[in-house]
Design an enzyme around this catalytic site. Structure first.
Site, PDB file in Angstrom:
ATOM      1  CG  HIS A 121      -4.819  -7.624  -4.190  1.00 37.02           C
ATOM      2  ND1 HIS A 121      -5.761  -7.775  -5.173  1.00 37.02           N
ATOM      3  CD2 HIS A 121      -5.459  -7.817  -3.020  1.00 37.02           C
ATOM      4  CE1 HIS A 121      -6.927  -8.048  -4.607  1.00 37.02           C
ATOM      5  NE2 HIS A 121      -6.774  -8.076  -3.303  1.00 37.02           N
ATOM      6  CG  ASP A 198      -2.480  -1.974  -5.934  1.00 37.76           C
ATOM      7  OD1 ASP A 198      -3.199  -1.180  -5.293  1.00 37.76           O
ATOM      8  OD2 ASP A 198      -2.606  -3.210  -5.875  1.00 37.76           O
ATOM      9  CD  GLN A 201      -4.098  -2.604   1.828  1.00 37.93           C
ATOM     10  OE1 GLN A 201      -4.219  -1.865   2.808  1.00 37.93           O
ATOM     11  NE2 GLN A 201      -4.965  -3.570   1.566  1.00 37.93           N
ATOM     12  CE  LYS A 224      -8.351  -2.511  -0.445  1.00 32.00           C
ATOM     13  NZ  LYS A 224      -8.744  -3.757   0.199  1.00 32.00           N
ATOM     14  CB  CYS A 364      -6.557 -11.249  -3.048  1.00 31.08           C
ATOM     15  SG  CYS A 364      -8.291 -11.542  -2.787  1.00 31.08           S
TER      16      CYS A 364
HETATM   17  N1  7TS Z   1      -4.413  -4.004  -4.296  1.00 29.51           N
HETATM   18  C1  7TS Z   1      -4.101  -4.210  -3.006  1.00 29.51           C
HETATM   19  C2  7TS Z   1      -2.696  -4.006  -2.543  1.00 29.51           C
HETATM   20  C3  7TS Z   1      -5.115  -4.603  -2.129  1.00 29.51           C
HETATM   21  O1  7TS Z   1      -4.809  -4.810  -0.852  1.00 29.51           O
HETATM   22  C4  7TS Z   1      -6.434  -4.780  -2.611  1.00 29.51           C
HETATM   23  C5  7TS Z   1      -7.550  -5.280  -1.735  1.00 29.51           C
HETATM   24  C6  7TS Z   1      -6.689  -4.505  -3.963  1.00 29.51           C
HETATM   25  C7  7TS Z   1      -5.647  -4.137  -4.761  1.00 29.51           C
HETATM   26  C8  7TS Z   1      -8.046  -4.630  -4.547  1.00 29.51           C
HETATM   27  O2  7TS Z   1      -8.859  -3.608  -4.114  1.00 29.51           O
HETATM   28  P1  7TS Z   1     -10.426  -3.610  -4.492  1.00 29.51           P
HETATM   29  O3  7TS Z   1     -10.973  -2.471  -3.696  1.00 29.51           O
HETATM   30  O4  7TS Z   1     -10.523  -3.393  -5.956  1.00 29.51           O
HETATM   31  O5  7TS Z   1     -10.962  -4.940  -4.067  1.00 29.51           O
HETATM   32  N2  7TS Z   1      -7.110  -6.015  -0.603  1.00 29.51           N
HETATM   33  C9  7TS Z   1      -7.856  -6.761   0.216  1.00 29.51           C
HETATM   34  C10 7TS Z   1      -7.323  -7.410   1.334  1.00 29.51           C
HETATM   35  O6  7TS Z   1      -6.147  -7.322   1.680  1.00 29.51           O
HETATM   36  N3  7TS Z   1      -8.297  -8.120   1.939  1.00 29.51           N
HETATM   37  O7  7TS Z   1      -9.419  -7.939   1.254  1.00 29.51           O
HETATM   38  C11 7TS Z   1      -9.155  -7.096   0.177  1.00 29.51           C
END
Ligand code: 7TS
Length: 407
Positions: A121, A198, A201, A224, A364
């Site tokens: 991401h 990371d 997910q 999430k 992203c």
């Molecule tokens: N890493 C992964 C693998 C992600 O899927 C996401 C967000 C992030 C980092 C960032 O997380 P945040 O909470 O700091 O924003 N992924 C997604 C997505 O797949 N669609 O919208 C956000």
């Protein structure tokens, strides 16, 4: 076990969207929240709201207990050694930036290497790009196998004694691939590099164990995994966090402040400058309790069944291409796809007319889009409240969309 009663826990699932009961298939972007989490946040504001760590009045003590209690819940969830290793942040993005800006800037030098993969991401790419640029270090990518998985031989080829940091997602938000984090950590350590995971997910779907993974840092977001937005976690090994400098300076994170210099509080406060995200932490604690009560084995099993069913049913649609591994065991709970000749945004718009929420775009993960040689994809992602009927509605919607676009 996962059953219909779980759906009753999520008030939003009763909403009608465009005259249809909503089918929410965008949990990889953010999950929905059960009533117990919403209530825990309300209750905190109704009965205990105050600033923390001031230690004088009763409400202040209640708020501190609630906040630090949530930290203990996260420690238990991660199987971390100590609550000193649990830093509350705004989310995965903030956690990864903290590692890059603190550990990275202090430990990466000119000529060193930082290793990531093509399936990251943006929030696990750009902090390392910036660090590499600032330090004249080299950013290297681990290539993927044709089915979109990590091959350990490729990891061994790319990671070298010059590598200072290996950063990898636990599960891809596009391909769904679950990565062999423990094995990659061993390779990183054998080369003297630290391992950054990371888990954005990963944490919503599987039991974490930072001690058995032996990773050095691990980041995830509360929103999430049935928790509120605006709260996340950075886990770090205590020995590393002890020697790192804070990146945000102000209240809460200091020990002594002089006119021209100051000293820092002990862990974990050192990294939590300013009034912390108290209600967010309380909500995350309630979310973890809720998920643990269902059981992470049951959650993973439910998602595997749904993904297998979705893969089977979606593969029957002619002209529909699915990305990532074809076996449910290799995947987290999502399916990314394209319908021939139909732009994913158009597809998502047509499905929305039937109350079905999927995501469309680059997710992203633009380097991964380049790797897949597509500009965008559609994605359906599942969580504990999704059912086979939701998959049926999706498949029916896709068939209707195909007709609508004259395919
Ligand atoms: N890493 C992964 C693998 C992600 O899927 C996401 C967000 C992030 C980092 C960032 O997380 P945040 O909470 O700091 O924003 N992924 C997604 C997505 O797949 N669609 O919208 C956000």
């Amino acid at each position: 076990m996962i059953n219909e009663t779980i759906r009753q826990d999520f008030p939003i699932l009763k909403e009608i969207v465009n005259e249809h009961p909503v089918v929410y298939l965008d949990s990889a972007a953010t999950s929905q929240k059960p009533q117990v989490v919403i209530d825990a946040i309300s209750r905190y504001y109704e009965t205990s709201n105050s600033n923390v760590h001031r230690g004088v009045h009763t409400l202040g003590n209640l708020a501190t207990e609630a906040y630090e209690g949530a930290r203990e819940t996260v420690r238990r969830f991660l199987n971390a050694n100590s609550t000193k290793e649990v830093i509350f942040t705004r989310g995965t993005t903030a956690s990864l930036n903290l590692v890059a800006q603190s550990y990275g800037y202090a430990n990466v030098e000119e000529g060193d290497e930082i290793v990531i993969t093509y399936m990251e991401h943006h929030s696990n790419i750009i902090p390392w790009q910036q660090l590499a640029r600032a330090k004249k270090a080299t950013l290297k990518y681990i290539d993927l196998t044709p089915e979109g998985t990590i091959d350990l031989e490729e990891v061994k080829r790319v990671v070298t004694p010059k590598t200072k940091i290996v950063a990898m997602t636990m599960a891809s938000n596009v391909l769904g691939t679950i990565n062999p984090i423990e094995e990659v950590t061993n390779i990183a350590h054998a080369n003297g590099a630290v391992m950054v995971v990371d888990a954005a997910q990963g944490a919503p779907h599987m039991k974490m164990d930072v001690q058995s993974l032996d990773c050095d840092f691990l980041a995830f977001s509360g929103h999430k995994m049935a928790g509120p937005t605006g709260i996340g976690v950075l886990y770090g090994k205590q020995s590393l966090l002890e020697e790192m400098e804070p990146v945000e300076f102000g209240g809460e994170m200091i020990d002594f402040v002089g006119l021209y210099e100051s000293t820092w509080a002990d862990l974990p406060a050192k990294f939590e400058g300013g009034t912390p995200i108290i209600a967010g932490a309380v909500g995350l604690g309630a979310a973890i309790d809720y998920l643990e009560n269902i059981g992470f084995d049951a959650i993973a099993q439910h998602e595997r069944e749904l993904v297998q069913y979705a893969l089977d049913e979606m593969q029957k649609i002619e002209g529909l291409e699915i990305y990532g591994p074809k076996e449910a065991e290799k995947r987290a709970g999502l399916v990314t796809f394209n319908l021939k000749e139909v732009h994913p945004h158009d597809l998502a718009t047509v499905l929305d007319m039937s109350g079905i929420a999927i995501r469309a775009g680059h997710h992203c993960a633009q380097p991964l889009m380049k790797w897949l040689d597509v500009s965008a994809t559609a994605r359906a992602s599942f969580y504990i409240y999704n059912t086979k009927e939701d998959v049926d509605r999706l498949v029916e919607g896709l068939r209707m969309a195909k007709e609508y676009f004259g395919e």
